[in-house]
Structures are given as structure tokens and as C-alpha cells.
Design a protein around this motif. Structure first.
Motif, PDB file in Angstrom:
ATOM      1  N   GLY A  62       0.644  -1.220  -0.109  1.00  0.00           N
ATOM      2  CA  GLY A  62       0.123  -0.155   0.004  1.00  0.00           C
ATOM      3  C   GLY A  62       0.878   1.190  -0.008  1.00  0.00           C
ATOM      4  O   GLY A  62       0.207   2.465  -0.018  1.00  0.00           O
ATOM      5  N   LEU A  63       2.156   1.121  -0.090  1.00  0.00           N
ATOM      6  CA  LEU A  63       2.962   2.269   0.173  1.00  0.00           C
ATOM      7  C   LEU A  63       3.172   3.091  -1.434  1.00  0.00           C
ATOM      8  O   LEU A  63       3.575   2.381  -2.157  1.00  0.00           O
ATOM      9  N   THR A  80       8.732  11.521  -0.711  1.00  0.00           N
ATOM     10  CA  THR A  80       7.451  11.465  -0.032  1.00  0.00           C
ATOM     11  C   THR A  80       6.802  10.172   0.049  1.00  0.00           C
ATOM     12  O   THR A  80       6.541   9.718  -1.126  1.00  0.00           O
ATOM     13  N   LEU A  81       6.429   9.809   0.973  1.00  0.00           N
ATOM     14  CA  LEU A  81       5.914   8.150   1.089  1.00  0.00           C
ATOM     15  C   LEU A  81       4.584   8.478   1.680  1.00  0.00           C
ATOM     16  O   LEU A  81       4.235   9.043   2.884  1.00  0.00           O
ATOM     17  N   ASP A  82       3.274   7.867   0.958  1.00  0.00           N
ATOM     18  CA  ASP A  82       2.061   7.984   1.465  1.00  0.00           C
ATOM     19  C   ASP A  82       1.604   6.745   1.679  1.00  0.00           C
ATOM     20  O   ASP A  82       1.731   5.765   0.920  1.00  0.00           O
ATOM     21  N   LEU A  83       0.783   6.542   2.720  1.00  0.00           N
ATOM     22  CA  LEU A  83       0.424   5.467   3.288  1.00  0.00           C
ATOM     23  C   LEU A  83      -0.785   5.445   4.027  1.00  0.00           C
ATOM     24  O   LEU A  83      -0.645   6.312   5.196  1.00  0.00           O
ATOM     25  N   ASP A  84      -1.908   4.955   3.806  1.00  0.00           N
ATOM     26  CA  ASP A  84      -3.172   4.959   4.689  1.00  0.00           C
ATOM     27  C   ASP A  84      -3.616   6.449   4.884  1.00  0.00           C
ATOM     28  O   ASP A  84      -4.068   6.803   5.935  1.00  0.00           O
ATOM     29  N   GLY A  85      -3.542   7.483   3.990  1.00  0.00           N
ATOM     30  CA  GLY A  85      -3.825   8.727   4.157  1.00  0.00           C
ATOM     31  C   GLY A  85      -3.023   9.872   5.100  1.00  0.00           C
ATOM     32  O   GLY A  85      -3.140  10.917   5.075  1.00  0.00           O
ATOM     33  N   SER A  86      -1.754   9.060   5.255  1.00  0.00           N
ATOM     34  CA  SER A  86      -0.816  10.029   5.793  1.00  0.00           C
ATOM     35  C   SER A  86       0.340   9.838   4.911  1.00  0.00           C
ATOM     36  O   SER A  86       0.759   9.356   4.033  1.00  0.00           O
ATOM     37  N   GLY A 167      -0.550  14.763   7.844  1.00  0.00           N
ATOM     38  CA  GLY A 167      -1.854  14.119   7.668  1.00  0.00           C
ATOM     39  C   GLY A 167      -2.039  13.480   9.294  1.00  0.00           C
ATOM     40  O   GLY A 167      -1.601  13.834  10.021  1.00  0.00           O
ATOM     41  N   PRO A 168      -2.951  12.582   9.214  1.00  0.00           N
ATOM     42  CA  PRO A 168      -3.388  11.931  10.504  1.00  0.00           C
ATOM     43  C   PRO A 168      -1.804  11.558  11.334  1.00  0.00           C
ATOM     44  O   PRO A 168      -2.131  11.520  12.629  1.00  0.00           O
ATOM     45  N   ALA A 169      -1.011  11.084  10.707  1.00  0.00           N
ATOM     46  CA  ALA A 169       0.262  10.691  11.461  1.00  0.00           C
ATOM     47  C   ALA A 169       0.933  11.652  11.946  1.00  0.00           C
ATOM     48  O   ALA A 169       1.733  11.353  12.939  1.00  0.00           O
ATOM     49  N   ALA A 170       0.685  12.952  11.812  1.00  0.00           N
ATOM     50  CA  ALA A 170       1.263  14.186  12.373  1.00  0.00           C
ATOM     51  C   ALA A 170       0.783  14.120  13.988  1.00  0.00           C
ATOM     52  O   ALA A 170       1.597  14.652  14.891  1.00  0.00           O
ATOM     53  N   MET A 171      -0.508  13.725  14.483  1.00  0.00           N
ATOM     54  CA  MET A 171      -0.982  13.780  15.498  1.00  0.00           C
ATOM     55  C   MET A 171      -1.396  12.643  16.165  1.00  0.00           C
ATOM     56  O   MET A 171      -1.636  12.503  17.192  1.00  0.00           O
ATOM     57  N   ASN A 172      -1.751  11.695  15.277  1.00  0.00           N
ATOM     58  CA  ASN A 172      -2.779  10.398  15.848  1.00  0.00           C
ATOM     59  C   ASN A 172      -1.421   9.334  16.013  1.00  0.00           C
ATOM     60  O   ASN A 172      -1.012   8.775  15.015  1.00  0.00           O
ATOM     61  N   PRO A 173      -1.390   8.643  17.240  1.00  0.00           N
ATOM     62  CA  PRO A 173      -0.072   7.740  17.254  1.00  0.00           C
ATOM     63  C   PRO A 173      -0.528   6.508  16.656  1.00  0.00           C
ATOM     64  O   PRO A 173       0.141   5.968  15.929  1.00  0.00           O
ATOM     65  N   ASP A 174      -1.890   6.187  16.635  1.00  0.00           N
ATOM     66  CA  ASP A 174      -2.128   4.848  15.887  1.00  0.00           C
ATOM     67  C   ASP A 174      -2.192   4.992  14.438  1.00  0.00           C
ATOM     68  O   ASP A 174      -1.577   4.234  13.740  1.00  0.00           O
ATOM     69  N   ALA A 175      -2.493   6.450  13.903  1.00  0.00           N
ATOM     70  CA  ALA A 175      -2.171   6.365  12.318  1.00  0.00           C
ATOM     71  C   ALA A 175      -0.891   6.493  12.064  1.00  0.00           C
ATOM     72  O   ALA A 175      -0.528   6.133  11.046  1.00  0.00           O
TER      73      ALA A 175
END
Length: 235
Positions: A62-63, A80-86, A167-175
Motif C-alpha cells: 500500500g506504500l 515523500t511516502l504516502d500510506l493510509d492517508g498519511s 496528515g493523521p500521522a502528524a498527531m494520531n499515534p495509531d495512524a
């Protein structure tokens, strides 16, 4: 290798190892660091990696991979690597042999973000000392908002690696978990050429544009090179 820090050799600190320590260090030297990002000396094999020159990226299901090109020089300046919206932007730089850069670079990022009317908070995260930056930006509906980015850095042997999570990975540890794992598996190829500190290490298109996947997983698919957004630069 500790994130945001450079490993200090025990010989430099005056520590004298005993027989048990010597045996443990010999075993550790054979296996390399327990966690990355890695120097190419610790991960010399290209199997399962996308070879971008100064950086090797582990192929992950998915990367998606984007190479960012400087318009004036036409050189590749980041991946830049994109994965699961981040997203995760990576840049590798030459560094002094006996000095670290991350502390100084964090201060420069704070100054750059502040000059744009934003804020940058220092915190201890899973990847060591990090910066969480918020920069004013216009939202899709035209209202005022913030663009959030999470900066991480690793001082390696004669190189420095910077990562910027978006994206979500900037603030959400799970993401952030999946992209953090990608970051931990990055291999940096410094090369032997003398370079001034902070010079970008050369990134290239994949040689065959067909990355090698891990067994049972899809390969990452590089897109045509294009320039992407940056909050701050080094140098």
C-alpha cells in the motif's frame, strides 16, 4: 541507534569493557543496531528495498512513493511516502563526523515556523525528540486553519536524516504507526565522497522503476517526479 541522538562509542567515554561486555558487543556488532534508520554498513543488502541512491526504502504493501524535484536545478530533493492517508517526507544530509545536527536544526525549524506565524512544540515521542509544528493555512472551504507537521531527526555516522509526518500521522499515534515502521527501516547510503555538512545527499529515480516487494506483499509504485510542499529547508 537512538533516535534524535548519535550513539556514543564506549571507547570515547573511557569505559573499559569486561569479557561479558565484549562478547555481547561482538554479537551486537554482527547484527547491527537493534532498530533503525540504518547505515548501509548495517543493512548492505538491497533485497526488499527501493533503491533511491542515498536512501533505500523497504517495500511495503500500500506504500506510494513520490520524488520531489527542485524546479530550478531539476534535482531530486526529497522523497515523500504516502500510506493510509498519511505522508512522510524524507531528506538525508551530509553531517560532520564528530558532531550532531538535530539540536541545531530543531531550533532553525522553530524559527522558520514562527516567522510564518505558526507554533512549534518540542516533545519526546516514540522516535526521540520531535517537533510538532502548526502553520497557518487556508482550508478547502476558504476559512483559516492550520497545517500540522511532525518533524523527527536522526544523527547517523556522517549523515543526518530528517522526516516530516503529515496528515493523521502528524498527531494520531495509531495512524502514525505504519509510517513510523517505514521510517525505522530506512537505510541511508552516505557514500565516501567529501561533502560539506548539510549538503543534500543525492537521490535518484529507481534504477528499473520496479521496486522489489517483500514476500507476499505488493510493491511500492513510484510516481513521476514532482515538487511537493515544504515547511522549512536546511542549509
Amino acid at each position: 541507534m537512538a533516535f534524535g541522538r548519535r550513539r556514543k562509542d564506549r571507547a570515547e567515554s573511557g569505559y573499559v569493557p569486561g569479557e561479558q561486555d565484549t562478547a555481547q558487543e561482538a554479537a551486537g556488532a554482527a547484527d547491527g543496531p537493534a532498530q533503525g534508520p540504518y547505515d548501509v554498513a548495517d543493512r548492505p543488502s538491497e533485497e526488499g528495498y527501493v533503491d533511491l541512491g542515498a536512501l533505500r526504502i523497504a517495500a511495503t504493501q500500500g506504500l506510494a512513493l513520490r520524488l520531489e524535484v527542485e524546479e530550478k536545478t531539476k534535482r531530486v530533493v526529497a522523497v515523500t511516502l504516502d500510506l493510509d492517508g498519511s505522508s512522510l517526507q524524507l531528506q538525508a544530509f551530509a553531517a560532520p563526523k564528530s558532531e550532531t545536527l538535530w539540536d541545531e536544526i530543531r531550533a532553525q525549524i522553530v524559527q522558520s515556523v514562527s516567522s510564518q506565524g505558526g507554533t512549534a512544540d518540542e516533545l519526546e515521542g516514540r522516535l526521540g525528540t520531535e517537533l510538532l509544528a502548526r502553520v497557518p493555512a487556508q482550508t478547502q472551504d476558504g476559512s483559516k486553519g492550520y497545517r500540522v507537521a511532525r518533524f523527527v531527526g536522526v544523527d547517523g555516522p556522517r549523515w543526518f536524516l530528517r522526516g516530516v509526518f503529515g496528515g493523521p500521522a502528524a498527531m494520531n499515534p495509531d495512524a502514525a504507526g505504519p509510517l513510523e515502521e517505514v521510517f525505522r527501516n530506512v537505510v541511508v547510503v552516505r557514500g565516501d565522497a567529501p561533502l560539506p555538512p548539510r549538503d543534500l545527499l543525492q537521490l535518484n529515480l529507481p534504477r528499473d522503476a520496479s521496486p522489489l516487494p517483500k514476500r507476499g506483499e505488493e510493491s511500492a509504485k513510484p510516481e513521476p517526479p514532482r515538487r511537493g510542499p515544504e515547511i522549512t529547508t536546511i542549509g
